[in-house]
Design a protein around this motif. Structure first.
Motif, PDB file in Angstrom:
ATOM      1  N   LYS A  71       0.836  -1.203   0.000  1.00 54.57           N
ATOM      2  CA  LYS A  71       0.000   0.000   0.000  1.00 54.57           C
ATOM      3  C   LYS A  71       0.869   1.251   0.000  1.00 54.57           C
ATOM      4  O   LYS A  71       0.621   2.188  -0.761  1.00 54.57           O
ATOM      5  N   GLN A  72       1.894   1.270   0.836  1.00 54.59           N
ATOM      6  CA  GLN A  72       2.802   2.417   0.867  1.00 54.59           C
ATOM      7  C   GLN A  72       3.480   2.610  -0.489  1.00 54.59           C
ATOM      8  O   GLN A  72       3.613   3.730  -0.969  1.00 54.59           O
ATOM      9  N   HIS A  73       3.874   1.502  -1.102  1.00 62.38           N
ATOM     10  CA  HIS A  73       4.514   1.562  -2.411  1.00 62.38           C
ATOM     11  C   HIS A  73       3.544   2.108  -3.467  1.00 62.38           C
ATOM     12  O   HIS A  73       3.894   3.002  -4.236  1.00 62.38           O
ATOM     13  N   ARG A  74       2.326   1.585  -3.479  1.00 66.29           N
ATOM     14  CA  ARG A  74       1.329   2.064  -4.448  1.00 66.29           C
ATOM     15  C   ARG A  74       1.049   3.541  -4.253  1.00 66.29           C
ATOM     16  O   ARG A  74       0.945   4.297  -5.231  1.00 66.29           O
ATOM     17  N   ASP A  75       0.927   3.975  -2.998  1.00 68.41           N
ATOM     18  CA  ASP A  75       0.675   5.386  -2.710  1.00 68.41           C
ATOM     19  C   ASP A  75       1.813   6.265  -3.224  1.00 68.41           C
ATOM     20  O   ASP A  75       1.577   7.323  -3.807  1.00 68.41           O
ATOM     21  N   LYS A  76       3.040   5.817  -3.001  1.00 69.03           N
ATOM     22  CA  LYS A  76       4.205   6.565  -3.445  1.00 69.03           C
ATOM     23  C   LYS A  76       4.240   6.670  -4.973  1.00 69.03           C
ATOM     24  O   LYS A  76       4.455   7.750  -5.533  1.00 69.03           O
ATOM     25  N   VAL A  77       3.987   5.580  -5.636  1.00 71.01           N
ATOM     26  CA  VAL A  77       3.995   5.553  -7.104  1.00 71.01           C
ATOM     27  C   VAL A  77       2.878   6.427  -7.646  1.00 71.01           C
ATOM     28  O   VAL A  77       3.087   7.216  -8.580  1.00 71.01           O
ATOM     29  N   GLN A  82       0.858  11.349 -10.329  1.00 71.66           N
ATOM     30  CA  GLN A  82      -0.081  12.465 -10.302  1.00 71.66           C
ATOM     31  C   GLN A  82       0.615  13.820 -10.316  1.00 71.66           C
ATOM     32  O   GLN A  82       0.045  14.798 -10.778  1.00 71.66           O
ATOM     33  N   SER A  83       1.836  13.859  -9.796  1.00 75.84           N
ATOM     34  CA  SER A  83       2.534  15.143  -9.686  1.00 75.84           C
ATOM     35  C   SER A  83       2.871  15.729 -11.046  1.00 75.84           C
ATOM     36  O   SER A  83       2.921  16.933 -11.215  1.00 75.84           O
ATOM     37  N   ASP A  84       3.082  14.901 -12.035  1.00 74.39           N
ATOM     38  CA  ASP A  84       3.463  15.404 -13.353  1.00 74.39           C
ATOM     39  C   ASP A  84       3.140  14.345 -14.393  1.00 74.39           C
ATOM     40  O   ASP A  84       3.663  13.246 -14.345  1.00 74.39           O
ATOM     41  N   LYS A  85       2.293  14.711 -15.326  1.00 78.88           N
ATOM     42  CA  LYS A  85       1.898  13.752 -16.370  1.00 78.88           C
ATOM     43  C   LYS A  85       3.074  13.390 -17.271  1.00 78.88           C
ATOM     44  O   LYS A  85       3.165  12.286 -17.750  1.00 78.88           O
ATOM     45  N   GLU A  90      14.532  10.661 -14.893  1.00 76.42           N
ATOM     46  CA  GLU A  90      14.937  10.545 -13.493  1.00 76.42           C
ATOM     47  C   GLU A  90      13.770  10.059 -12.633  1.00 76.42           C
ATOM     48  O   GLU A  90      13.936   9.226 -11.747  1.00 76.42           O
ATOM     49  N   GLU A  91      12.583  10.575 -12.892  1.00 79.33           N
ATOM     50  CA  GLU A  91      11.413  10.141 -12.132  1.00 79.33           C
ATOM     51  C   GLU A  91      11.067   8.680 -12.433  1.00 79.33           C
ATOM     52  O   GLU A  91      10.691   7.930 -11.529  1.00 79.33           O
ATOM     53  N   TYR A  92      11.220   8.288 -13.679  1.00 79.41           N
ATOM     54  CA  TYR A  92      11.004   6.884 -14.016  1.00 79.41           C
ATOM     55  C   TYR A  92      12.063   6.011 -13.356  1.00 79.41           C
ATOM     56  O   TYR A  92      11.772   4.903 -12.890  1.00 79.41           O
ATOM     57  N   ARG A  93      13.293   6.496 -13.282  1.00 81.81           N
ATOM     58  CA  ARG A  93      14.344   5.756 -12.595  1.00 81.81           C
ATOM     59  C   ARG A  93      13.990   5.582 -11.126  1.00 81.81           C
ATOM     60  O   ARG A  93      14.188   4.515 -10.537  1.00 81.81           O
ATOM     61  N   GLN A  94      13.423   6.637 -10.510  1.00 85.22           N
ATOM     62  CA  GLN A  94      12.984   6.546  -9.119  1.00 85.22           C
ATOM     63  C   GLN A  94      11.892   5.486  -8.949  1.00 85.22           C
ATOM     64  O   GLN A  94      11.883   4.747  -7.964  1.00 85.22           O
TER      65      GLN A  94
END
Length: 147
Positions: A71-77, A82-85, A90-94
């Motif tokens: 759940k924590q992982h899904r929320d983070k992802v 949602q923050s940026d379409k 770098e974000e994909y690497r994260q």
């Protein structure tokens, strides 16, 4: 044992995403589902009442921790998406790193609980319980796909 743990992880993941009903109905169905799963495991692994009383509290504790981890992982992802379409590389690497972190944390949980579960049941009974759970999950997935 490691193969069984990986299969167990997969099975837990499938079980948490299997229901598509409303939140209230899902809770009722999950409770019934968990009850059926525990009964099936106890029967198939030939667990005595005493063995079941030692095994299932640990099993449920592990399931709850695994669920919370996912759940924590899904929320983070979801928050990142949602923050940026138009996400950057770098974000994909994260996101990829988060996936690896999840697997590592799940493996740590599996290792911690494998030692506890081995104290609750004999290796044979533990193996049978894990196989019974895997078989139950496969049957439930087949039922879900069929409906």
């Amino acid at each position: 044992m490691k193969k069984n743990i990986i299969l167990l992880c997969f099975a837990f993941t499938i079980s948490f995403f299997a229901s598509t009903a409303t939140a209230q109905v899902r809770k009722m169905n999950m409770a019934e589902y968990e009850k059926k799963k525990m009964e099936y495991i106890q029967k198939e692994a030939a667990l005595t009442k005493e063995e079941a009383n030692r095994y299932f509290p640990l099993y449920n504790e592990l399931s709850k921790k695994r669920f919370e981890l996912h759940k924590q992982h899904r929320d983070k992802v979801e928050k990142m998406k949602q923050s940026d379409k138009n996400m950057s590389n770098e974000e994909y690497r994260q996101l990829l790193e988060n996936d690896v972190e999840l697997k590592l944390k799940e493996a740590e949980l599996d290792k911690e609980y494998s030692e506890k579960l081995e104290k609750a049941l004999s290796p044979e009974k533990l193996y049978r319980a894990q196989q019974a759970e895997r078989k139950f999950m496969q049957q439930e997935v087949m039922k879900f796909r069929g409906s």
